[in-house]
Structures are given as structure tokens and as C-alpha cells.
Motif scaffolding. Sequence first.
Motif, PDB file in Angstrom:
ATOM      1  N   MET A  93      40.126  33.159  41.693  1.00 55.96           N
ATOM      2  CA  MET A  93      40.254  34.211  40.677  1.00 55.96           C
ATOM      3  C   MET A  93      39.500  35.471  41.070  1.00 55.96           C
ATOM      4  O   MET A  93      38.625  35.440  41.938  1.00 55.96           O
ATOM      5  CB  MET A  93      39.768  33.705  39.317  1.00 55.96           C
ATOM      6  N   ASP A  94      39.867  36.606  40.449  1.00 61.83           N
ATOM      7  CA  ASP A  94      39.200  37.877  40.746  1.00 61.83           C
ATOM      8  C   ASP A  94      37.836  37.952  40.077  1.00 61.83           C
ATOM      9  O   ASP A  94      37.578  37.275  39.091  1.00 61.83           O
ATOM     10  CB  ASP A  94      40.054  39.047  40.234  1.00 61.83           C
ATOM     11  N   ALA A  95      37.006  38.847  40.614  1.00 64.68           N
ATOM     12  CA  ALA A  95      35.649  38.967  40.092  1.00 64.68           C
ATOM     13  C   ALA A  95      35.570  39.889  38.883  1.00 64.68           C
ATOM     14  O   ALA A  95      34.563  39.947  38.202  1.00 64.68           O
ATOM     15  CB  ALA A  95      34.742  39.504  41.188  1.00 64.68           C
ATOM     16  N   ASP A  96      36.642  40.628  38.605  1.00 62.18           N
ATOM     17  CA  ASP A  96      36.531  41.710  37.622  1.00 62.18           C
ATOM     18  C   ASP A  96      36.926  41.305  36.207  1.00 62.18           C
ATOM     19  O   ASP A  96      37.125  42.159  35.350  1.00 62.18           O
ATOM     20  CB  ASP A  96      37.373  42.902  38.078  1.00 62.18           C
ATOM     21  N   LEU A  97      37.058  39.993  35.968  1.00 58.82           N
ATOM     22  CA  LEU A  97      37.402  39.458  34.648  1.00 58.82           C
ATOM     23  C   LEU A  97      38.808  39.814  34.181  1.00 58.82           C
ATOM     24  O   LEU A  97      39.132  39.692  33.009  1.00 58.82           O
ATOM     25  CB  LEU A  97      36.378  39.894  33.590  1.00 58.82           C
ATOM     26  N   GLN A  98      39.639  40.282  35.110  1.00 55.49           N
ATOM     27  CA  GLN A  98      41.034  40.529  34.722  1.00 55.49           C
ATOM     28  C   GLN A  98      41.772  39.204  34.581  1.00 55.49           C
ATOM     29  O   GLN A  98      42.766  39.121  33.882  1.00 55.49           O
ATOM     30  CB  GLN A  98      41.728  41.424  35.754  1.00 55.49           C
ATOM     31  N   HIS A  99      41.288  38.211  35.286  1.00 51.70           N
ATOM     32  CA  HIS A  99      41.867  36.876  35.153  1.00 51.70           C
ATOM     33  C   HIS A  99      41.068  36.104  34.112  1.00 51.70           C
ATOM     34  O   HIS A  99      39.931  35.725  34.372  1.00 51.70           O
ATOM     35  CB  HIS A  99      41.803  36.144  36.502  1.00 51.70           C
ATOM     36  N   LYS A 199      41.382  44.075  30.777  1.00 54.29           N
ATOM     37  CA  LYS A 199      40.993  45.301  31.497  1.00 54.29           C
ATOM     38  C   LYS A 199      39.904  44.933  32.493  1.00 54.29           C
ATOM     39  O   LYS A 199      39.137  44.002  32.275  1.00 54.29           O
ATOM     40  CB  LYS A 199      40.441  46.318  30.507  1.00 54.29           C
ATOM     41  N   ARG A 200      39.858  45.687  33.583  1.00 57.34           N
ATOM     42  CA  ARG A 200      38.780  45.500  34.550  1.00 57.34           C
ATOM     43  C   ARG A 200      37.447  45.658  33.841  1.00 57.34           C
ATOM     44  O   ARG A 200      37.243  46.612  33.103  1.00 57.34           O
ATOM     45  CB  ARG A 200      38.949  46.549  35.648  1.00 57.34           C
ATOM     46  N   TYR A 201      36.506  44.732  34.073  1.00 56.75           N
ATOM     47  CA  TYR A 201      35.253  44.745  33.323  1.00 56.75           C
ATOM     48  C   TYR A 201      34.383  45.954  33.690  1.00 56.75           C
ATOM     49  O   TYR A 201      33.843  46.636  32.834  1.00 56.75           O
ATOM     50  CB  TYR A 201      34.486  43.444  33.570  1.00 56.75           C
TER      51      TYR A 201
HETATM   52 MG    MG Z   1      41.414  43.669  39.259  1.00 52.46          MG
END
Ligand code: MG
Length: 308
Positions: A93-99, A199-201
Motif C-alpha cells: 500500500m501507499d504511504a500517503d493514506l490514499q489507500h 485525499k493525500r494525507y
Molecule cells: Mg498517492
Amino acid sequence: MDGFKVSVVVPAYNEQESLRALVDKLVPILSKYNNYEVIFVDDGSTDRTIEILETLNKKNERLCYLSFSRNFGHQIALKAGLDHSNGDCVITMDADLQHPPELIDDMIEKWQQGYEVVYTLRDDVQNVGWLKKITSNLFYKLMSKMAETKIDRGAADFRLMDKVVVNVFRDIKESPLFVRGMVSWVGFKQFSIKYIPDKRYGGKTKYSVKKMTSFALNGITSFSIKPLRLATLLGMSISGLAFLYGFYAVVMFVFTNKVISGWTSVACSVLLIGGLQLLMLGIFGEYLGKLFMESKNRPTYIIKKKKL
Ligand code: MG
Ligand code: UDP
């Protein structure tokens, strides 16, 4: 719940704003399962990402990390995480909390029902920029026309894989790697879940237009040789047309006396053919370049530091 280990792989490139928030959400979810590990892959970040990862690891040794010697790209970071994981299932998973981490429970449930790959499809009605929407739609259209390997529209790098599938991935040394296509290519029993991205965190997207273009080109040329065929077909049709035009020119020369005018048509056809030739050479070059890179057999990534 016990008996199995869950690994989570998170590529992170300059994600100092998001990492703690991600961990705060992720750990309570993963703690429900007896055994888990999170492998962060620091993809050559230039901000405080690595320091944050070190601190997190000191507090909770299940939060591990790998750190690359430079930026190798998201897809390679995923591969490195998979290579170093040892869970019975591995979630990327991505680090930016989009997932949304909440989806992990659903993924594990499906995995326990016997699916070897549980992947997600982005339902991009909201929270995704217009440029991303357009380019991503275009990409999936092209990909489905060109490649024999089918990739669902909106497929994300947020997925669960059984360790059997991860072991297959370990043996894949292809570079550049297009994980999404490869997951579809390996087969196994797969299940898809739709999700709405958040949204990107914090921070900005790490996928610049340049990175997206190279991602798309790699995706298509890794799974299809149709563009090469396109070159042949276009070449054939242009030659056919050229032959007809040549025939016409000869007829005009022999039977009439108005041959000198027509600079425009000559200029246009030269430019058109010149442009097409360059385009086709570019397509050839793309594949030749791939062959060249592959033939050097360099390591896919270089790890500077790791704590597993
Ligand atoms: Mg992202
Ligand atoms: N990422 C990475 N290396 C890169 C670019 C991105 O490891 O060269 C990571 C990034 O930190 C994030 C994930 O890949 O965890 C997805 O990137 P991003 O969120 O910027 O892409 P977007 O969601 O905008 O497509």
C-alpha cells in the motif's frame, strides 16, 4: 486470530508528513492479527523519512525498514519490499493514506476464503485530480488495446498476495518492472475490491508527469509488442500510398506537361514521412533500450541500510 503472519509493504519517497499518521491507523488494525510486520521501503528520500522510520522501529520492532541508496522508483520499491517480506500474505500500500487501511480486514477475509490475490480498483469519482483521471483512463484504454495481459481499469498497487504469489515475484528479475501487469500475468485465483481513495494525507504527489509517462510507456512495452507491429503496418500502408502516388507522378510526367508546380505536396509528404519514421524509430528504440538494460543484468536496487 492466529496461525498466520501478515506483512505490509509500504514504499515511501519523501513521506515525512504521512508516516506517523499511517502507522497510527495501521497498527490497531494489524494488532488484531497475532503476527505482523510492516516493511517500509525508503526510496532514496531526501527529507526526514529515514529518521522517522528509525524512531518508529525503536518504539515497535515490527515496523521495519529498508533504505535505498537512491531513488529507484515506486515499482522497484514494491519489489524490494516483497523480496524481504516473510508473511503468509503480503499487502502492498501507499504511504500517503490514499489507500484506506480499513480495507485490510476485507482483504484478509477474502484471502482466508481461498483467493491468492486480492487487488483493489480505484473508484475515482472524487479525491483524484482531473489530470490523473484523464491520463489514467487513457492509459488503461491503450493498455487494453495493446497488451494481451488484461489489467482492470483503475487497478491500484494496493493489494494482498499470498506467499505463493510473492515467491513467484521473487524470481522475477525483470527491469523495469510493471507490478500491476505482472500480478495479472501470474494468474492464480484473484478477487477485486472497489475502494474510494482518500485525499493525500500530506506532502505532494511523487508521480510527476515525467514519471507517469515513463510508467505508462514501461507498462505498455513490457506487456506488448503490438507497437512494433503498428510500425510494420504503418510502413506497409505508407509504402502502398507512396507507390500509388509515384505511379500518378510518372503518368503525369509522361502524358502532361504541368509537372513543376506542387512544392506544397512534396514538402508535406516529406515532413509527414520524416515524422512517421522518427516515431517508428522511437518505438524500435524503446524496445532496443529495454533489451540493452536487461542485458547488463545489474541488480534491480541497492540497499544502503536495513532493519528487518
Ligand atoms: Mg498517492
Ligand atoms: N513512491 C516511491 N518512489 C517514487 C515515487 C513514489 O516510493 O519514486 C511512493 C510514494 O511515497 C507513495 C506511493 O509510491 O507511497 C505512491 O506515490 P504517490 O502517492 O505520490 O502517487 P499518486 O497517488 O499521486 O499516484
